[in-house]
Design a protein around this motif. Sequence first.
Motif, PDB file in Angstrom:
ATOM      1  N   GLU A 146      74.941   4.014 -37.270  1.00  0.00           N
ATOM      2  CA  GLU A 146      74.748   3.196 -38.463  1.00  0.00           C
ATOM      3  C   GLU A 146      73.370   3.502 -39.027  1.00  0.00           C
ATOM      4  O   GLU A 146      72.366   3.183 -38.416  1.00  0.00           O
ATOM      5  N   GLY A 147      73.320   4.122 -40.183  1.00  0.00           N
ATOM      6  CA  GLY A 147      72.033   4.467 -40.768  1.00  0.00           C
ATOM      7  C   GLY A 147      71.721   5.940 -40.601  1.00  0.00           C
ATOM      8  O   GLY A 147      71.520   6.642 -41.556  1.00  0.00           O
ATOM      9  N   LYS A 148      71.741   6.375 -39.339  1.00  0.00           N
ATOM     10  CA  LYS A 148      71.427   7.774 -39.038  1.00  0.00           C
ATOM     11  C   LYS A 148      70.133   8.208 -39.701  1.00  0.00           C
ATOM     12  O   LYS A 148      70.092   9.155 -40.472  1.00  0.00           O
ATOM     13  N   GLU A 149      69.075   7.456 -39.435  1.00  0.00           N
ATOM     14  CA  GLU A 149      67.792   7.827 -40.015  1.00  0.00           C
ATOM     15  C   GLU A 149      66.638   7.367 -39.134  1.00  0.00           C
ATOM     16  O   GLU A 149      66.779   6.452 -38.326  1.00  0.00           O
ATOM     17  N   VAL A 150      65.522   8.045 -39.325  1.00  0.00           N
ATOM     18  CA  VAL A 150      64.289   7.679 -38.633  1.00  0.00           C
ATOM     19  C   VAL A 150      63.693   6.500 -39.385  1.00  0.00           C
ATOM     20  O   VAL A 150      63.368   6.610 -40.558  1.00  0.00           O
ATOM     21  N   VAL A 151      63.587   5.357 -38.698  1.00  0.00           N
ATOM     22  CA  VAL A 151      63.155   4.143 -39.393  1.00  0.00           C
ATOM     23  C   VAL A 151      61.779   3.640 -38.973  1.00  0.00           C
ATOM     24  O   VAL A 151      61.197   2.804 -39.661  1.00  0.00           O
ATOM     25  N   GLY A 152      61.270   4.127 -37.841  1.00  0.00           N
ATOM     26  CA  GLY A 152      59.994   3.583 -37.396  1.00  0.00           C
ATOM     27  C   GLY A 152      59.210   4.501 -36.477  1.00  0.00           C
ATOM     28  O   GLY A 152      59.717   5.513 -35.986  1.00  0.00           O
ATOM     29  N   ILE A 153      57.961   4.105 -36.280  1.00  0.00           N
ATOM     30  CA  ILE A 153      57.073   4.825 -35.369  1.00  0.00           C
ATOM     31  C   ILE A 153      56.780   3.905 -34.180  1.00  0.00           C
ATOM     32  O   ILE A 153      56.477   2.723 -34.355  1.00  0.00           O
ATOM     33  N   VAL A 154      56.896   4.458 -32.986  1.00  0.00           N
ATOM     34  CA  VAL A 154      56.603   3.682 -31.777  1.00  0.00           C
ATOM     35  C   VAL A 154      55.549   4.398 -30.945  1.00  0.00           C
ATOM     36  O   VAL A 154      55.253   5.573 -31.170  1.00  0.00           O
ATOM     37  N   GLU A 155      54.991   3.648 -29.996  1.00  0.00           N
ATOM     38  CA  GLU A 155      53.985   4.215 -29.097  1.00  0.00           C
ATOM     39  C   GLU A 155      54.344   3.834 -27.670  1.00  0.00           C
ATOM     40  O   GLU A 155      54.788   2.712 -27.405  1.00  0.00           O
ATOM     41  N   VAL A 156      54.162   4.790 -26.757  1.00  0.00           N
ATOM     42  CA  VAL A 156      54.425   4.523 -25.346  1.00  0.00           C
ATOM     43  C   VAL A 156      53.320   3.609 -24.819  1.00  0.00           C
ATOM     44  O   VAL A 156      52.134   3.924 -24.934  1.00  0.00           O
ATOM     45  N   CYS A 157      53.714   2.436 -24.261  1.00  0.00           N
ATOM     46  CA  CYS A 157      52.685   1.517 -23.754  1.00  0.00           C
ATOM     47  C   CYS A 157      52.808   1.271 -22.257  1.00  0.00           C
ATOM     48  O   CYS A 157      52.040   0.502 -21.680  1.00  0.00           O
ATOM     49  N   ALA A 158      53.780   1.919 -21.593  1.00  0.00           N
ATOM     50  CA  ALA A 158      53.830   1.907 -20.132  1.00  0.00           C
ATOM     51  C   ALA A 158      54.565   3.166 -19.701  1.00  0.00           C
ATOM     52  O   ALA A 158      55.590   3.522 -20.281  1.00  0.00           O
ATOM     53  N   GLU A 159      54.014   3.824 -18.693  1.00  0.00           N
ATOM     54  CA  GLU A 159      54.647   5.062 -18.248  1.00  0.00           C
ATOM     55  C   GLU A 159      55.873   4.760 -17.396  1.00  0.00           C
ATOM     56  O   GLU A 159      56.147   3.602 -17.066  1.00  0.00           O
ATOM     57  N   ALA A 160      56.604   5.804 -17.052  1.00  0.00           N
ATOM     58  CA  ALA A 160      57.902   5.649 -16.391  1.00  0.00           C
ATOM     59  C   ALA A 160      57.839   4.755 -15.146  1.00  0.00           C
ATOM     60  O   ALA A 160      56.947   4.878 -14.317  1.00  0.00           O
TER      61      ALA A 160
ATOM     62  N   GLU B 247      68.127   3.657  -7.960  1.00  0.00           N
ATOM     63  CA  GLU B 247      66.751   4.162  -7.993  1.00  0.00           C
ATOM     64  C   GLU B 247      66.570   5.424  -8.826  1.00  0.00           C
ATOM     65  O   GLU B 247      65.455   5.834  -9.114  1.00  0.00           O
ATOM     66  N   ARG B 248      67.653   6.032  -9.183  1.00  0.00           N
ATOM     67  CA  ARG B 248      67.548   7.270  -9.938  1.00  0.00           C
ATOM     68  C   ARG B 248      66.991   7.054 -11.344  1.00  0.00           C
ATOM     69  O   ARG B 248      66.392   7.943 -11.927  1.00  0.00           O
ATOM     70  N   TRP B 249      67.257   5.855 -11.890  1.00  0.00           N
ATOM     71  CA  TRP B 249      66.965   5.675 -13.310  1.00  0.00           C
ATOM     72  C   TRP B 249      65.638   4.989 -13.569  1.00  0.00           C
ATOM     73  O   TRP B 249      65.332   3.960 -12.988  1.00  0.00           O
ATOM     74  N   GLU B 250      64.881   5.596 -14.470  1.00  0.00           N
ATOM     75  CA  GLU B 250      63.576   5.067 -14.829  1.00  0.00           C
ATOM     76  C   GLU B 250      63.484   4.923 -16.342  1.00  0.00           C
ATOM     77  O   GLU B 250      64.309   5.468 -17.069  1.00  0.00           O
ATOM     78  N   CYS B 251      62.468   4.200 -16.773  1.00  0.00           N
ATOM     79  CA  CYS B 251      62.263   4.080 -18.208  1.00  0.00           C
ATOM     80  C   CYS B 251      60.794   3.818 -18.508  1.00  0.00           C
ATOM     81  O   CYS B 251      60.022   3.471 -17.625  1.00  0.00           O
ATOM     82  N   VAL B 252      60.436   4.009 -19.760  1.00  0.00           N
ATOM     83  CA  VAL B 252      59.082   3.702 -20.217  1.00  0.00           C
ATOM     84  C   VAL B 252      59.152   2.441 -21.082  1.00  0.00           C
ATOM     85  O   VAL B 252      60.238   1.982 -21.417  1.00  0.00           O
ATOM     86  N   ASP B 253      57.988   1.886 -21.413  1.00  0.00           N
ATOM     87  CA  ASP B 253      57.937   0.795 -22.386  1.00  0.00           C
ATOM     88  C   ASP B 253      57.394   1.358 -23.689  1.00  0.00           C
ATOM     89  O   ASP B 253      56.478   2.185 -23.676  1.00  0.00           O
ATOM     90  N   ILE B 254      57.973   0.911 -24.789  1.00  0.00           N
ATOM     91  CA  ILE B 254      57.454   1.339 -26.087  1.00  0.00           C
ATOM     92  C   ILE B 254      57.234   0.123 -26.979  1.00  0.00           C
ATOM     93  O   ILE B 254      57.902  -0.904 -26.829  1.00  0.00           O
ATOM     94  N   LYS B 255      56.266   0.268 -27.893  1.00  0.00           N
ATOM     95  CA  LYS B 255      56.015  -0.804 -28.852  1.00  0.00           C
ATOM     96  C   LYS B 255      56.058  -0.245 -30.274  1.00  0.00           C
ATOM     97  O   LYS B 255      55.715   0.922 -30.495  1.00  0.00           O
TER      98      LYS B 255
END
Length: 140
Positions: A56-70, A79-87
Amino acid sequence: MAYWLFKSEPFKWSWEQQKEKGDTGEEWDGVRNYQARNFMREMKIGDQGFFYHSNEGKEVVGIVEVCAEAHPDSTTDDERWECVDIKAVADVPNPVSLDTIKNDPRLEEMVLVKNSRLSVQPVTEEEWRIICDLGGVKTP
DNA sequence: GCCAACGTTGGC
DNA sequence: GCCAACGTTGGC
């Protein structure tokens, strides 16, 4: 400094929801793909990323920054799956559509074009600059 | 809603 | 380790 692209279906997690989280940010959880996870492991605090709405949209709508590493994905015990935090950092004044990206010869090598199914992707510095330009994003 | 492309699974 | 079958994603 590296650049990335985060893809989400707006029904599942939208740019508006991301913005509501403010500077605290939010886990980019639910990724169950090794390639995407490996890219997240490479991310550093302060890395910039595009927020892309798929389907829905198929467009770049915003800019984010990584605020916590994996770190381990809190939505699974696996345990295989990890993620980062973004703001959320800024809106893209003129959202850049997939169509625009596909029609720009400078962007034809983008992962978004070549492997549309990958939900977390690297973006080159040149691609970053071009899309910021197209989107009317002021870069320092 | 359809379908192509891709990733994962499991039998051999 | 190969590959067929299956599930999921995402553009159209």
